[in-house]
Design an enzyme around this catalytic site. Structure first.
Site, PDB file in Angstrom:
ATOM      1  N   GLY A  36       0.838  -1.202   0.000  1.00  0.00           N
ATOM      2  CA  GLY A  36       0.000   0.000   0.000  1.00  0.00           C
ATOM      3  C   GLY A  36       0.870   1.247   0.000  1.00  0.00           C
ATOM      4  CG  HIS A  37       3.238   2.195   3.399  1.00  0.00           C
ATOM      5  ND1 HIS A  37       3.203   1.047   4.151  1.00  0.00           N
ATOM      6  CD2 HIS A  37       2.662   3.160   4.150  1.00  0.00           C
ATOM      7  CE1 HIS A  37       2.636   1.307   5.316  1.00  0.00           C
ATOM      8  NE2 HIS A  37       2.298   2.575   5.345  1.00  0.00           N
TER       9      HIS A  37
END
Ligand code: PAF
Length: 282
Positions: A36-37
């Site tokens: 996600g990051h």
């Protein structure tokens, strides 16, 4: 890639870039980076000349009894990931750099912070607003990137930026999921194998709600019932909330009209998980 621990060198580095008319992006994180990051860093990389990732486990956004002490960390892996994704700098200060002795300023967006996750985490969003304001002041980026798994956080920060005339574009980025649907979160690492399977009740409940919306249902009660029913059917899960709210005020709606957030939070053992979708559906 530069690794910076103090504020002055960040200002100097970014100041130099700005004199060369480079666009600067900030990707704020608390570390223990996942895909996600990575998606935020990749988008920031694609849209800007320079990318700063902040890795700071912000004590101000954890309440008493929350998981600050056990929050997962892996600095070496985080730094390697940032480097491999082409970040230009990582800003990773010690807490005393961000909050020196006698620090006392506050930043808050009270009404939006009291509802949804704020109802069970009363100091959380105040801490988020504080640290993000500081990071934006330190890095002074043209754009800052946030994942929509924390959709309430994004809408609070959007209001903060508007109310304080912050000269930055806040860029919302889609939720990244495991192949089976679970939204990625650093806190998923807390789940035992049994809990990991049971945790799917949250995404499955929201997917069921999403299908109703895709089929034309707009009634919040009917939509939320799908979430509540799916979570209730999982014996290990305990619902915190399931709500449909308008994104501008985060006030509950009876019907999904305009931009609305359908969000839920659930306890799985000692782990609190959140997920959501935004109407209109993409
Ligand atoms: O979303 C997060 O990881 C954090 O709340 C943030 C925005 C990095 C502030 O600490």
């Amino acid at each position: 890639m530069e690794i910076l621990r103090e504020i002055r060198p960040v200002r100097d580095l970014v100041g130099g870039w700005k004199r060369e008319d480079k666009s600067v992006a900030l990707v704020p994180t608390m570390g223990y980076l996942h895909e996600g990051h990575a998606s935020l860093i990749k988008k920031a990389r694609a849209d800007n000349d320079k990318v700063v990732v902040s890795v700071f486990l912000n004590p101000a956004q954890f309440g008493p009894g929350e998981d600050l002490a056990t929050y997962p960390r892996d600095w070496d892996r985080d730094a390697a990931l940032c480097e491999s994704l082409g970040a230009d700098a990582v800003f990773s200060p010690e807490p005393a750099v961000m909050y020196p002795p006698s620090f006392e300023a506050e930043v808050s967006v009270p009404a939006l912070s009291r509802v949804l996750c704020g109802a069970s985490r009363p100091v959380h969003f105040k801490g988020v607003c504080l640290v993000v304001t500081k990071l934006l002041n330190i890095v002074s980026p043209r754009r800052a990137y946030f994942g929509l798994k924390d959709a309430q956080q994004f809408f609070i920060l959007r209001r903060l930026a508007r109310d304080l005339d912050l000269d930055v574009e806040l860029v919302p980025c889609p939720i990244v999921r495991e192949p089976d649907g679970l939204a990625l979160s650093s806190r998923n690492s807390y789940l035992s194998p049994v809990e990991r399977t049971a945790a799917l009740a949250l995404s499955q409940g929201l997917f069921a709600a999403r299908r109703l919306v895709a089929d034309g249902e707009t009634g919040a009660r009917e939509i939320l019932e799908a979430v509540v029913r799916t979570i209730a059917a999982e014996p290990l899960a305990r619902l915190d909330y399931a709500q449909a709210v308008e994104t501008a005020t985060l006030r509950p709606v009876a019907r999904l009209e305009g931009e609305c957030l359908v969000a839920a939070a659930m306890w799985m053992g000692r782990t609190r998980l959140i997920d959501n979708f935004i109407h209109p559906l993409e």
